[in-house]
Design a protein around this motif. Sequence first.
Motif, PDB file in Angstrom:
ATOM      1  N   LEU A   1     -17.134   8.691 -10.469  1.00  0.00           N
ATOM      2  CA  LEU A   1     -18.082   9.017 -11.349  1.00  0.00           C
ATOM      3  C   LEU A   1     -18.924  10.290 -10.519  1.00  0.00           C
ATOM      4  O   LEU A   1     -19.829  10.908 -11.303  1.00  0.00           O
ATOM      5  CB  LEU A   1     -18.863   7.928 -11.764  1.00  0.00           C
ATOM      6  N   GLN A   2     -18.930  10.100  -9.272  1.00  0.00           N
ATOM      7  CA  GLN A   2     -19.860  11.035  -8.382  1.00  0.00           C
ATOM      8  C   GLN A   2     -21.354  10.523  -8.689  1.00  0.00           C
ATOM      9  O   GLN A   2     -22.200  11.352  -8.791  1.00  0.00           O
ATOM     10  CB  GLN A   2     -19.812  12.465  -8.759  1.00  0.00           C
ATOM     11  N   VAL A   3     -21.406   9.203  -8.640  1.00  0.00           N
ATOM     12  CA  VAL A   3     -22.792   8.552  -8.772  1.00  0.00           C
ATOM     13  C   VAL A   3     -23.091   7.705  -7.569  1.00  0.00           C
ATOM     14  O   VAL A   3     -21.917   6.835  -7.002  1.00  0.00           O
ATOM     15  CB  VAL A   3     -23.074   7.876 -10.097  1.00  0.00           C
ATOM     16  N   HIS A   4     -24.200   7.745  -6.821  1.00  0.00           N
ATOM     17  CA  HIS A   4     -24.534   6.813  -5.831  1.00  0.00           C
ATOM     18  C   HIS A   4     -24.517   5.555  -6.344  1.00  0.00           C
ATOM     19  O   HIS A   4     -25.083   5.154  -7.353  1.00  0.00           O
ATOM     20  CB  HIS A   4     -26.048   7.356  -5.403  1.00  0.00           C
ATOM     21  N   GLY A   5     -23.841   4.622  -5.582  1.00  0.00           N
ATOM     22  CA  GLY A   5     -23.879   3.083  -5.750  1.00  0.00           C
ATOM     23  C   GLY A   5     -25.228   2.414  -6.255  1.00  0.00           C
ATOM     24  O   GLY A   5     -25.127   1.625  -6.853  1.00  0.00           O
ATOM     25  N   GLY A   6     -26.157   2.854  -5.640  1.00  0.00           N
ATOM     26  CA  GLY A   6     -27.359   2.314  -5.765  1.00  0.00           C
ATOM     27  C   GLY A   6     -28.016   2.734  -7.398  1.00  0.00           C
ATOM     28  O   GLY A   6     -29.052   1.958  -7.583  1.00  0.00           O
ATOM     29  N   ASN A   7     -27.314   3.701  -7.819  1.00  0.00           N
ATOM     30  CA  ASN A   7     -27.576   3.776  -9.277  1.00  0.00           C
ATOM     31  C   ASN A   7     -26.673   3.383 -10.417  1.00  0.00           C
ATOM     32  O   ASN A   7     -26.744   3.902 -11.539  1.00  0.00           O
ATOM     33  CB  ASN A   7     -27.958   5.422  -9.381  1.00  0.00           C
ATOM     34  N   CYS A   8     -25.653   2.456  -9.803  1.00  0.00           N
ATOM     35  CA  CYS A   8     -24.644   1.906 -10.467  1.00  0.00           C
ATOM     36  C   CYS A   8     -25.058   0.625 -11.081  1.00  0.00           C
ATOM     37  O   CYS A   8     -25.514  -0.303 -10.387  1.00  0.00           O
ATOM     38  CB  CYS A   8     -23.443   1.886 -10.294  1.00  0.00           C
ATOM     39  N   LEU A   9     -24.719   0.302 -12.079  1.00  0.00           N
ATOM     40  CA  LEU A   9     -24.597  -1.212 -12.635  1.00  0.00           C
ATOM     41  C   LEU A   9     -23.240  -1.918 -13.000  1.00  0.00           C
ATOM     42  O   LEU A   9     -22.599  -1.021 -13.639  1.00  0.00           O
ATOM     43  CB  LEU A   9     -25.692  -1.333 -13.770  1.00  0.00           C
ATOM     44  N   GLY A  10     -22.834  -2.959 -12.516  1.00  0.00           N
ATOM     45  CA  GLY A  10     -21.634  -3.549 -12.900  1.00  0.00           C
ATOM     46  C   GLY A  10     -21.670  -4.746 -13.784  1.00  0.00           C
ATOM     47  O   GLY A  10     -22.547  -5.655 -13.709  1.00  0.00           O
ATOM     48  N   ILE A  11     -20.830  -4.745 -14.690  1.00  0.00           N
ATOM     49  CA  ILE A  11     -20.744  -5.879 -15.738  1.00  0.00           C
ATOM     50  C   ILE A  11     -19.601  -6.802 -15.658  1.00  0.00           C
ATOM     51  O   ILE A  11     -18.416  -6.316 -15.423  1.00  0.00           O
ATOM     52  CB  ILE A  11     -21.023  -5.592 -17.240  1.00  0.00           C
ATOM     53  N   GLU A  12     -19.579  -8.069 -15.148  1.00  0.00           N
ATOM     54  CA  GLU A  12     -18.516  -8.882 -14.929  1.00  0.00           C
ATOM     55  C   GLU A  12     -18.739 -10.347 -15.341  1.00  0.00           C
ATOM     56  O   GLU A  12     -19.752 -10.795 -15.550  1.00  0.00           O
ATOM     57  CB  GLU A  12     -18.484  -9.014 -13.240  1.00  0.00           C
ATOM     58  N   ASP A  13     -17.527 -10.957 -15.633  1.00  0.00           N
ATOM     59  CA  ASP A  13     -17.467 -12.485 -16.155  1.00  0.00           C
ATOM     60  C   ASP A  13     -17.134 -13.294 -14.920  1.00  0.00           C
ATOM     61  O   ASP A  13     -17.251 -14.563 -15.217  1.00  0.00           O
ATOM     62  CB  ASP A  13     -16.633 -12.604 -17.414  1.00  0.00           C
ATOM     63  N   ALA A  14     -16.448 -12.758 -13.910  1.00  0.00           N
ATOM     64  CA  ALA A  14     -15.910 -13.684 -13.014  1.00  0.00           C
ATOM     65  C   ALA A  14     -16.849 -13.714 -11.529  1.00  0.00           C
ATOM     66  O   ALA A  14     -17.291 -12.557 -11.264  1.00  0.00           O
ATOM     67  CB  ALA A  14     -14.695 -13.389 -12.419  1.00  0.00           C
ATOM     68  N   ALA A  15     -17.107 -14.737 -10.866  1.00  0.00           N
ATOM     69  CA  ALA A  15     -17.703 -14.812  -9.656  1.00  0.00           C
ATOM     70  C   ALA A  15     -17.189 -13.866  -8.589  1.00  0.00           C
ATOM     71  O   ALA A  15     -18.161 -13.107  -7.859  1.00  0.00           O
ATOM     72  CB  ALA A  15     -17.668 -16.248  -9.181  1.00  0.00           C
ATOM     73  N   ALA A  16     -15.772 -13.645  -8.590  1.00  0.00           N
ATOM     74  CA  ALA A  16     -15.325 -12.823  -7.710  1.00  0.00           C
ATOM     75  C   ALA A  16     -15.826 -11.459  -7.896  1.00  0.00           C
ATOM     76  O   ALA A  16     -15.915 -10.351  -7.206  1.00  0.00           O
ATOM     77  CB  ALA A  16     -13.976 -12.814  -7.645  1.00  0.00           C
ATOM     78  N   GLY A  17     -15.976 -10.916  -9.233  1.00  0.00           N
ATOM     79  CA  GLY A  17     -16.368  -9.795  -9.681  1.00  0.00           C
ATOM     80  C   GLY A  17     -18.010  -9.363  -9.542  1.00  0.00           C
ATOM     81  O   GLY A  17     -18.331  -8.475  -9.013  1.00  0.00           O
ATOM     82  N   ILE A  18     -18.666 -10.501  -9.513  1.00  0.00           N
ATOM     83  CA  ILE A  18     -20.018 -10.325  -9.221  1.00  0.00           C
ATOM     84  C   ILE A  18     -20.242 -10.053  -7.934  1.00  0.00           C
ATOM     85  O   ILE A  18     -20.965  -9.260  -7.277  1.00  0.00           O
ATOM     86  CB  ILE A  18     -20.779 -11.467  -9.554  1.00  0.00           C
ATOM     87  N   ALA A  19     -19.451 -10.895  -7.055  1.00  0.00           N
ATOM     88  CA  ALA A  19     -19.723 -10.732  -5.511  1.00  0.00           C
ATOM     89  C   ALA A  19     -19.191  -9.073  -5.166  1.00  0.00           C
ATOM     90  O   ALA A  19     -19.612  -8.592  -4.100  1.00  0.00           O
ATOM     91  CB  ALA A  19     -18.619 -11.809  -4.599  1.00  0.00           C
ATOM     92  N   ALA A  20     -18.277  -8.789  -5.688  1.00  0.00           N
ATOM     93  CA  ALA A  20     -17.707  -7.234  -5.404  1.00  0.00           C
ATOM     94  C   ALA A  20     -18.790  -6.230  -5.651  1.00  0.00           C
ATOM     95  O   ALA A  20     -19.033  -5.425  -5.073  1.00  0.00           O
ATOM     96  CB  ALA A  20     -16.326  -7.030  -6.219  1.00  0.00           C
ATOM     97  N   ILE A  21     -19.613  -6.629  -6.849  1.00  0.00           N
ATOM     98  CA  ILE A  21     -20.559  -5.672  -7.359  1.00  0.00           C
ATOM     99  C   ILE A  21     -21.544  -5.447  -6.212  1.00  0.00           C
ATOM    100  O   ILE A  21     -22.156  -4.700  -5.928  1.00  0.00           O
ATOM    101  CB  ILE A  21     -20.910  -5.692  -8.807  1.00  0.00           C
ATOM    102  N   LYS A  22     -22.052  -6.831  -6.039  1.00  0.00           N
ATOM    103  CA  LYS A  22     -23.014  -6.850  -5.073  1.00  0.00           C
ATOM    104  C   LYS A  22     -22.681  -6.222  -3.841  1.00  0.00           C
ATOM    105  O   LYS A  22     -23.398  -5.685  -2.896  1.00  0.00           O
ATOM    106  CB  LYS A  22     -23.605  -8.287  -4.716  1.00  0.00           C
ATOM    107  N   ALA A  23     -21.478  -6.418  -3.007  1.00  0.00           N
ATOM    108  CA  ALA A  23     -21.061  -6.133  -1.870  1.00  0.00           C
ATOM    109  C   ALA A  23     -21.069  -4.476  -1.984  1.00  0.00           C
ATOM    110  O   ALA A  23     -21.021  -3.750  -0.919  1.00  0.00           O
ATOM    111  CB  ALA A  23     -19.830  -6.485  -1.585  1.00  0.00           C
ATOM    112  N   ALA A  24     -20.926  -4.068  -3.148  1.00  0.00           N
ATOM    113  CA  ALA A  24     -20.883  -2.437  -3.354  1.00  0.00           C
ATOM    114  C   ALA A  24     -22.337  -1.805  -3.266  1.00  0.00           C
ATOM    115  O   ALA A  24     -22.456  -0.796  -3.576  1.00  0.00           O
ATOM    116  CB  ALA A  24     -20.129  -2.045  -4.542  1.00  0.00           C
TER     117      ALA A  24
END
Length: 217
Positions: free
Chosen positions: A157-180
């Motif tokens: 997307l050519q967007v800095h990670g700090g300006n991204c928001l992820g939406i997830e239903d699974a705990a593994a997905g939330i962990a992935a978003i935070k780790a990013a």
Amino acid sequence: RLEAVIFDLDGVITDTAEYHYLAWKRLAEELGLAFDRALNEQLKGIGRKESLEIILQANGKTAAEAEKEEWIARKNRYYLELLEQLTPAAVAPGVLALLQELKAHGIKIALASASKNAPLVLEKLQLTRYFDVIVDAGAVKKGKPDPEIFLTAAEQLQVHGGNCLGIEDAAAGIAAIKAAGMVAVGVGDKATLPAADLVVKTMNELNLSKLQACFTG
Ligand code: B16
Ligand code: MG
């Protein structure tokens, strides 16, 4: 500042978990393996290979690589058969309005799904045109909770990670978003998604201003 939203597919945009359940159930019955809804819960957000490993492990079974490949291919055929029933009516309430609002305000949109069938599912739901980027699950080496799929989406997307928001239903997905290094919004139960910055029960509760508020407060 919110510049991009990265969506998970299953459990966020639509509930394909039921179809995954039915397809695994059919395979498990043919193979004489135990499989139920509780075990299916553990497969959410997890890739197909890892999913089979979890089912085999729960049954105390091992198998040869070639055999596993055949089973995975068979499960996917059953899943594809079920996807034939999928129509835009299966889009979760609130999702279309959110996509339209994001698009209208120039917020970029990506899909970060572990599913290799994700492009087909978006087509069937008639949502493809909203997505600037669909990360190819086959091109990602490490599955969630590793941040790779979300980092790849931000990069494309050519967007800095700090300006991204992820939406997830699974705990593994939330962990992935935070780790990013991104803001994480969970859909589901607060107790099962404690690491999320915001948790909503359904997608209906989300709009642009709520997502923007995650960055300021
Ligand atoms: P496929 P998500 C995931 O989707 C599903 O939650 C998970 O149950 C499934 O095994 C995985 O996709 C792989 O799907 O067999 O179609 O490649 O939640 O990451 O959108
Ligand atoms: Mg999911």
